[in-house]
Design a protein around this motif. Structure first.
Motif, PDB file in Angstrom:
ATOM      1  N   ARG A  92       0.840  -1.202   0.000  1.00 52.16           N
ATOM      2  CA  ARG A  92       0.000   0.000   0.000  1.00 52.16           C
ATOM      3  C   ARG A  92       0.871   1.247   0.000  1.00 52.16           C
ATOM      4  O   ARG A  92       1.892   1.296   0.678  1.00 52.16           O
ATOM      5  CB  ARG A  92      -0.884   0.042   1.237  1.00 52.16           C
ATOM      6  CG  ARG A  92      -2.065  -0.873   1.190  1.00 52.16           C
ATOM      7  CD  ARG A  92      -2.880  -0.680   2.453  1.00 52.16           C
ATOM      8  NE  ARG A  92      -3.941   0.269   2.212  1.00 52.16           N
ATOM      9  CZ  ARG A  92      -5.226  -0.033   2.344  1.00 52.16           C
ATOM     10  NH1 ARG A  92      -5.571  -1.227   2.728  1.00 52.16           N
ATOM     11  NH2 ARG A  92      -6.145   0.865   2.098  1.00 52.16           N
ATOM     12  N   TYR A 127      -6.497   7.566  -8.423  1.00 54.98           N
ATOM     13  CA  TYR A 127      -6.203   7.205  -7.030  1.00 54.98           C
ATOM     14  C   TYR A 127      -6.096   8.433  -6.133  1.00 54.98           C
ATOM     15  O   TYR A 127      -5.777   8.316  -4.961  1.00 54.98           O
ATOM     16  CB  TYR A 127      -4.890   6.417  -6.956  1.00 54.98           C
ATOM     17  CG  TYR A 127      -4.767   5.352  -8.015  1.00 54.98           C
ATOM     18  CD1 TYR A 127      -5.573   4.226  -7.982  1.00 54.98           C
ATOM     19  CD2 TYR A 127      -3.855   5.484  -9.053  1.00 54.98           C
ATOM     20  CE1 TYR A 127      -5.476   3.248  -8.959  1.00 54.98           C
ATOM     21  CE2 TYR A 127      -3.747   4.501 -10.031  1.00 54.98           C
ATOM     22  CZ  TYR A 127      -4.561   3.395  -9.977  1.00 54.98           C
ATOM     23  OH  TYR A 127      -4.464   2.433 -10.941  1.00 54.98           O
ATOM     24  N   PHE A 168      -3.003   4.041  -3.284  1.00 51.46           N
ATOM     25  CA  PHE A 168      -3.129   2.888  -4.175  1.00 51.46           C
ATOM     26  C   PHE A 168      -2.419   1.692  -3.576  1.00 51.46           C
ATOM     27  O   PHE A 168      -1.643   1.812  -2.632  1.00 51.46           O
ATOM     28  CB  PHE A 168      -2.592   3.195  -5.583  1.00 51.46           C
ATOM     29  CG  PHE A 168      -1.161   3.652  -5.640  1.00 51.46           C
ATOM     30  CD1 PHE A 168      -0.118   2.741  -5.761  1.00 51.46           C
ATOM     31  CD2 PHE A 168      -0.842   5.005  -5.599  1.00 51.46           C
ATOM     32  CE1 PHE A 168       1.193   3.166  -5.814  1.00 51.46           C
ATOM     33  CE2 PHE A 168       0.470   5.437  -5.662  1.00 51.46           C
ATOM     34  CZ  PHE A 168       1.494   4.507  -5.769  1.00 51.46           C
ATOM     35  N   VAL A 214      -0.108  -1.349 -10.306  1.00 53.86           N
ATOM     36  CA  VAL A 214      -0.802  -0.405  -9.423  1.00 53.86           C
ATOM     37  C   VAL A 214      -2.306  -0.627  -9.559  1.00 53.86           C
ATOM     38  O   VAL A 214      -2.839  -0.648 -10.667  1.00 53.86           O
ATOM     39  CB  VAL A 214      -0.420   1.048  -9.771  1.00 53.86           C
ATOM     40  CG1 VAL A 214      -1.227   2.040  -8.970  1.00 53.86           C
ATOM     41  CG2 VAL A 214       1.071   1.263  -9.562  1.00 53.86           C
ATOM     42  N   PRO A 248      -6.379   0.114  -7.439  1.00 54.85           N
ATOM     43  CA  PRO A 248      -7.036   0.952  -6.430  1.00 54.85           C
ATOM     44  C   PRO A 248      -7.014   0.284  -5.056  1.00 54.85           C
ATOM     45  O   PRO A 248      -6.942  -0.939  -4.938  1.00 54.85           O
ATOM     46  CB  PRO A 248      -8.477   1.070  -6.935  1.00 54.85           C
ATOM     47  CG  PRO A 248      -8.444   0.643  -8.351  1.00 54.85           C
ATOM     48  CD  PRO A 248      -7.268  -0.255  -8.521  1.00 54.85           C
TER      49      PRO A 248
END
Length: 182
Positions: free
Chosen positions: A138, A161, A169, A177, A179
């Motif tokens: 994260r 994001y 993200f 990457v 969400p």
């Protein structure tokens, strides 16, 4: 009674023919002394077109002398065999690195897959950070407009994001990457 026995024999001969003829056709190459080796092919790939020789007069583009000189041979067809064996695939692309370039001061909160903190700091303009897949889970970026995030050299658009100039993200196990899921 004789007619009844003949009827049964005819029935047995018919059943035998129905069972034996397909088996004979399937295995006749073995009886002829020709045992074609089966081919295997991936069902994901369309095979190349098989060249077809013209059959009728007037459809041949070659000169008559060339046609007469070349003996006509029937191409041997080899069957395709279905297999559950895995088909060799191309090696997967190398895992994507996650790189961050800071053009302005920005605070970061980067967590690893175990939930522990990888980095939580104020990063100054001009600094960079690089992470390998599996190292980061994260990411939260303050002053996100001053951070350029790249995944394997390609710039990641942080707009989806981002809210109020803070980007949040996740990084999947292969490095892409995604969400944040709550």
């Amino acid at each position: 009674r004789i007619a009844e026995n003949l009827g049964r024999r005819a029935l047995y001969v018919g059943i035998t023919a129905v069972l034996a003829v397909p088996v004979w056709f399937a295995t006749r190459g073995h009886f002829d002394g020709v045992a074609p080796s089966p081919n295997t092919a991936s069902l994901d790939v369309i095979p190349a077109a098989v060249p077809v020789t013209p059959a009728g007069p007037g459809s041949a583009a070659a000169a008559p002398a060339e046609v007469a000189a070349a003996p006509v041979t029937k191409p041997t067809a080899t069957p395709y065999v279905a297999s559950l064996a895995p088909v060799p695939r191309a090696a997967p692309a190398a895992a994507a690195n996650l790189d961050m370039q800071f053009s302005g001061d920005s605070w970061v909160d980067i967590a690893g897959p175990d939930g522990g903190s990888v980095e939580k700091a104020l990063i100054k303009a001009g600094e960079t950070r690089s992470f390998t897949p599996g190292q980061v889970a994260r990411v939260t970026l303050g002053n996100a407009s001053a951070v350029q995030v790249q995944q394997n050299g390609a710039i990641v658009d942080l707009t989806p994001y981002q809210r109020a100039n803070v980007a949040r993200f996740q990084v999947s196990s292969e490095g892409s990457v995604v969400p944040v899921s709550h």
